[in-house]
Scaffold this motif. Structure first.
Motif, PDB file in Angstrom:
ATOM      1  N   LEU A 117      52.309   9.901 -56.377  1.00 53.20           N
ATOM      2  CA  LEU A 117      53.207  11.264 -56.646  1.00 53.20           C
ATOM      3  C   LEU A 117      53.901  11.732 -58.103  1.00 53.20           C
ATOM      4  CD1 LEU A 117      55.096  11.233 -52.972  1.00 53.20           C
ATOM      5  CD2 LEU A 117      52.899  12.566 -53.734  1.00 53.20           C
ATOM      6  N   LYS A 118      53.337  10.510 -58.881  1.00 58.59           N
ATOM      7  CA  LYS A 118      53.719  10.629 -60.256  1.00 58.59           C
ATOM      8  C   LYS A 118      55.073  10.080 -60.324  1.00 58.59           C
ATOM      9  CE  LYS A 118      49.658  11.734 -61.331  1.00 58.59           C
ATOM     10  NZ  LYS A 118      48.706  10.508 -61.968  1.00 58.59           N
ATOM     11  N   ILE A 119      55.684   9.670 -59.618  1.00 55.69           N
ATOM     12  CA  ILE A 119      57.133   9.198 -59.479  1.00 55.69           C
ATOM     13  C   ILE A 119      57.399   7.785 -60.368  1.00 55.69           C
ATOM     14  CG2 ILE A 119      59.021   8.373 -58.160  1.00 55.69           C
ATOM     15  CD1 ILE A 119      57.975  10.328 -55.706  1.00 55.69           C
ATOM     16  N   PRO A 120      58.145   7.953 -61.406  1.00 53.67           N
ATOM     17  CA  PRO A 120      58.628   6.669 -61.965  1.00 53.67           C
ATOM     18  C   PRO A 120      58.915   5.526 -60.878  1.00 53.67           C
ATOM     19  CG  PRO A 120      59.389   8.365 -63.220  1.00 53.67           C
ATOM     20  CD  PRO A 120      59.044   9.008 -61.861  1.00 53.67           C
ATOM     21  N   THR A 121      58.653   4.266 -61.192  1.00 54.71           N
ATOM     22  CA  THR A 121      58.921   3.331 -60.473  1.00 54.71           C
ATOM     23  C   THR A 121      59.619   1.909 -60.902  1.00 54.71           C
ATOM     24  OG1 THR A 121      56.776   2.261 -60.026  1.00 54.71           O
ATOM     25  CG2 THR A 121      57.415   4.249 -58.365  1.00 54.71           C
ATOM     26  N   GLN A 122      60.367   1.257 -60.354  1.00 57.58           N
ATOM     27  CA  GLN A 122      60.885   0.222 -61.201  1.00 57.58           C
ATOM     28  C   GLN A 122      61.259  -1.086 -60.061  1.00 57.58           C
ATOM     29  OE1 GLN A 122      63.897   0.162 -64.136  1.00 57.58           O
ATOM     30  NE2 GLN A 122      64.272  -1.870 -64.068  1.00 57.58           N
ATOM     31  N   VAL A 123      60.650  -2.077 -60.113  1.00 55.84           N
ATOM     32  CA  VAL A 123      60.614  -3.271 -59.106  1.00 55.84           C
ATOM     33  C   VAL A 123      61.766  -4.253 -59.867  1.00 55.84           C
ATOM     34  CG1 VAL A 123      59.732  -5.196 -58.054  1.00 55.84           C
ATOM     35  CG2 VAL A 123      58.638  -2.979 -58.130  1.00 55.84           C
ATOM     36  N   ILE A 124      62.874  -4.352 -58.856  1.00 52.75           N
ATOM     37  CA  ILE A 124      63.990  -5.373 -59.286  1.00 52.75           C
ATOM     38  C   ILE A 124      63.731  -6.768 -58.317  1.00 52.75           C
ATOM     39  CG2 ILE A 124      66.208  -5.877 -59.866  1.00 52.75           C
ATOM     40  CD1 ILE A 124      66.547  -2.750 -60.590  1.00 52.75           C
ATOM     41  N   MET A 152      63.819   8.319 -60.768  1.00 51.45           N
ATOM     42  CA  MET A 152      63.128   6.984 -60.698  1.00 51.45           C
ATOM     43  C   MET A 152      63.333   6.396 -59.315  1.00 51.45           C
ATOM     44  SD  MET A 152      61.857   4.285 -62.448  1.00 51.45           S
ATOM     45  CE  MET A 152      62.298   4.242 -64.215  1.00 51.45           C
ATOM     46  N   PHE A 153      62.225   5.798 -58.779  1.00 46.38           N
ATOM     47  CA  PHE A 153      62.197   5.154 -57.379  1.00 46.38           C
ATOM     48  C   PHE A 153      62.486   3.582 -57.852  1.00 46.38           C
ATOM     49  CE2 PHE A 153      60.122   2.932 -53.801  1.00 46.38           C
ATOM     50  CZ  PHE A 153      60.911   2.991 -53.158  1.00 46.38           C
ATOM     51  N   TYR A 154      63.622   3.110 -57.334  1.00 44.35           N
ATOM     52  CA  TYR A 154      63.831   1.645 -57.398  1.00 44.35           C
ATOM     53  C   TYR A 154      63.439   0.771 -56.041  1.00 44.35           C
ATOM     54  CZ  TYR A 154      66.424   2.757 -61.772  1.00 44.35           C
ATOM     55  OH  TYR A 154      66.935   3.074 -62.840  1.00 44.35           O
ATOM     56  N   ILE A 155      62.729  -0.157 -56.188  1.00 49.26           N
ATOM     57  CA  ILE A 155      62.923  -0.998 -54.987  1.00 49.26           C
ATOM     58  C   ILE A 155      63.425  -2.418 -55.426  1.00 49.26           C
ATOM     59  CG2 ILE A 155      60.105  -1.640 -55.510  1.00 49.26           C
ATOM     60  CD1 ILE A 155      60.128  -1.941 -52.334  1.00 49.26           C
ATOM     61  N   ILE A 156      64.410  -2.824 -54.825  1.00 43.47           N
ATOM     62  CA  ILE A 156      65.463  -3.927 -55.275  1.00 43.47           C
ATOM     63  C   ILE A 156      65.621  -4.970 -54.046  1.00 43.47           C
ATOM     64  CG2 ILE A 156      67.630  -4.226 -55.843  1.00 43.47           C
ATOM     65  CD1 ILE A 156      68.007  -1.255 -56.362  1.00 43.47           C
ATOM     66  N   GLY A 157      65.173  -6.414 -54.591  1.00 44.84           N
ATOM     67  CA  GLY A 157      65.247  -7.280 -53.895  1.00 44.84           C
ATOM     68  C   GLY A 157      66.830  -7.696 -53.876  1.00 44.84           C
ATOM     69  N   LEU A 158      67.221  -8.034 -52.487  1.00 44.02           N
ATOM     70  CA  LEU A 158      68.507  -8.584 -52.248  1.00 44.02           C
ATOM     71  C   LEU A 158      68.546 -10.057 -52.240  1.00 44.02           C
ATOM     72  CD1 LEU A 158      69.728  -5.944 -49.647  1.00 44.02           C
ATOM     73  CD2 LEU A 158      70.139  -5.853 -51.962  1.00 44.02           C
ATOM     74  N   GLY A 159      67.766 -10.822 -52.381  1.00 44.81           N
ATOM     75  CA  GLY A 159      67.845 -12.167 -52.129  1.00 44.81           C
ATOM     76  C   GLY A 159      67.994 -12.742 -50.806  1.00 44.81           C
ATOM     77  N   LEU A 160      68.451 -13.843 -50.373  1.00 49.37           N
ATOM     78  CA  LEU A 160      68.294 -14.365 -49.087  1.00 49.37           C
ATOM     79  C   LEU A 160      69.596 -14.530 -48.335  1.00 49.37           C
ATOM     80  CD1 LEU A 160      66.016 -16.986 -50.152  1.00 49.37           C
ATOM     81  CD2 LEU A 160      65.290 -15.232 -48.683  1.00 49.37           C
ATOM     82  N   CYS A 161      70.721 -14.309 -48.891  1.00 52.56           N
ATOM     83  CA  CYS A 161      71.750 -14.536 -48.488  1.00 52.56           C
ATOM     84  C   CYS A 161      72.798 -13.387 -47.913  1.00 52.56           C
ATOM     85  CB  CYS A 161      72.711 -15.838 -49.032  1.00 52.56           C
ATOM     86  SG  CYS A 161      74.126 -16.302 -48.108  1.00 52.56           S
ATOM     87  N   ASP A 162      73.527 -13.176 -48.710  1.00 55.67           N
ATOM     88  CA  ASP A 162      74.788 -12.234 -48.614  1.00 55.67           C
ATOM     89  C   ASP A 162      74.890 -11.018 -49.797  1.00 55.67           C
ATOM     90  OD1 ASP A 162      76.170 -13.278 -50.812  1.00 55.67           O
ATOM     91  OD2 ASP A 162      77.325 -14.659 -49.284  1.00 55.67           O
ATOM     92  N   GLU A 163      75.935 -10.119 -49.783  1.00 53.95           N
ATOM     93  CA  GLU A 163      76.003  -9.186 -50.355  1.00 53.95           C
ATOM     94  C   GLU A 163      76.081  -9.372 -52.091  1.00 53.95           C
ATOM     95  OE1 GLU A 163      80.201 -10.195 -49.408  1.00 53.95           O
ATOM     96  OE2 GLU A 163      78.324 -10.369 -48.437  1.00 53.95           O
ATOM     97  N   LYS A 164      76.349 -10.823 -52.428  1.00 54.24           N
ATOM     98  CA  LYS A 164      76.589 -11.124 -53.607  1.00 54.24           C
ATOM     99  C   LYS A 164      75.291 -11.587 -54.342  1.00 54.24           C
ATOM    100  CE  LYS A 164      81.522 -12.611 -52.831  1.00 54.24           C
ATOM    101  NZ  LYS A 164      82.247 -13.729 -52.825  1.00 54.24           N
ATOM    102  N   ASP A 165      74.076 -11.612 -53.556  1.00 55.32           N
ATOM    103  CA  ASP A 165      73.050 -12.149 -54.197  1.00 55.32           C
ATOM    104  C   ASP A 165      72.290 -11.230 -55.009  1.00 55.32           C
ATOM    105  OD1 ASP A 165      73.260 -14.544 -53.161  1.00 55.32           O
ATOM    106  OD2 ASP A 165      71.923 -14.538 -51.586  1.00 55.32           O
ATOM    107  N   ILE A 166      72.562  -9.988 -54.691  1.00 52.60           N
ATOM    108  CA  ILE A 166      71.987  -9.000 -55.516  1.00 52.60           C
ATOM    109  C   ILE A 166      72.154  -9.055 -57.325  1.00 52.60           C
ATOM    110  CG2 ILE A 166      73.897  -7.307 -55.811  1.00 52.60           C
ATOM    111  CD1 ILE A 166      71.848  -4.836 -55.424  1.00 52.60           C
ATOM    112  N   THR A 167      71.059  -8.826 -57.908  1.00 51.42           N
ATOM    113  CA  THR A 167      71.185  -9.155 -59.208  1.00 51.42           C
ATOM    114  C   THR A 167      72.014  -8.059 -60.200  1.00 51.42           C
ATOM    115  OG1 THR A 167      69.298  -7.648 -59.954  1.00 51.42           O
ATOM    116  CG2 THR A 167      69.000 -10.102 -59.625  1.00 51.42           C
TER     117      THR A 167
END
Length: 292
Positions: A101-108, A1-16
């Motif tokens: 490329l037929k790679i499963p993707t997931q956007v967070i 799985m290819f994940y593309i993950i948003g980190l939010g706007l501030c620091d390391e704690k903003d990840i979901t």
């Protein structure tokens, strides 16, 4: 799985929580490091996530995506981006490449300036098209953004203006000579942005960016919380007279206030005003906003 993950706007704690779980399951984790800027060093991310992060610059993301996507059809690979994954077309492009490329993707998803701009008090559904303002040079002063601002203004809508950043950029000479020598990072300031807007207004004469009659709100480090986030409201002329330090550290954004201005928006944003009486006067006299 290819994940593309948003980190939010501030620091390391903003990840979901979902994003953190994906990172921990990945064999390789890339940190996209040029379309925006996080407020912490990558070492803090690594300490919380328990993973070594591979910095992905413009060249890697745009021309070496095959390396990022390598084996993502059989193992988990993550690409971390500041804000939300769909905040830049670059990220849309790499998702399309993965799917081809037929790679499963997931956007967070995560918070981005596109929704956090509401911190200034203007209502999100009153915003029109977002525009980008690039650094002008002596020979290049693109003004197509002005048409978008005018279209928004004609509808009474607010305009979010994203200010240019230059990270790992090459000079024209080094680019022409093929030398991998990069210029120091640059971040457009509010003062420079307002000056460029005034320059184009002077050239176009559309009457939508009048220095003493157009309200605007400057924002920096949105989502950073007290001590880091900075919001300043006023006329364009007032913003231009403020010292650079009044606007805080980069990254900066600017909102051009639309004429369909609600009195609650005025009352909320006046808490950030350079001069409250001027803010209210222009909102009432020029924008026609009924104030109590």
């Amino acid at each position: 799985m290819f994940y593309i993950i948003g980190l939010g706007l501030c620091d390391e704690k903003d990840i979901t929580v979902r994003g953190l779980e994906a990172v921990k399951s990945s064999t390789r984790v890339y940190l996209e490091a040029y379309t925006s800027m996080l407020m912490v060093q990558k070492e803090k991310l690594e300490a919380l996530y328990g993973k070594t992060l591979i910095l992905a610059d413009r060249d890697m993301v745009e021309t070496e995506s095959d390396e990022i996507l390598r084996n993502a059809d059989t193992e988990d690979v993550s690409l971390l981006v500041v804000g939300d994954p769909f905040g830049a077309t670059t990220h849309t492009d790499i998702i399309l490449r993965a799917r081809s490329l037929k790679i499963p993707t997931q956007v967070i998803h995560n918070a981005s300036i596109m929704n956090a701009v509401g911190a200034c008090g203007l209502q999100l559904y009153n915003f029109g098209q977002t525009v980008s303002l690039v650094f002008f040079t002596e020979t290049w002063k693109p003004d197509s953004f002005y048409d978008r601002i005018k279209e928004n203004a004609d509808l009474g809508m607010h305009t979010l203006v994203l200010l240019d950043i230059k990270v790992k950029e090459q000079s024209e000479e080094n680019l022409a000579r093929g030398r991998k020598v990069y210029e120091p990072p640059r971040y457009m300031s509010i003062t420079q942005a307002v000056s460029q807007l005034a320059e184009i207004e002077e050239m176009r004469q559309g009457g939508i960016l009048r220095p003493n009659e157009s309200l605007a709100i400057a924002m920096s480090r949105v989502g950073g919380g007290e001590g880091r986030e900075r919001i300043v409201s006023g006329t364009l002329a007032e913003l231009l007279t403020q010292p650079e330090e009044a606007f805080g550290e980069p990254l900066h954004s600017l909102v051009i206030v639309g004429r369909r201005l609600h009195h609650l928006e005025v009352e909320y944003a006046e808490n950030f005003a350079v001069d409250r009486s001027t803010w209210r006067d222009v909102a009432h006299r020029i924008y026609g906003c009924a104030l109590e």
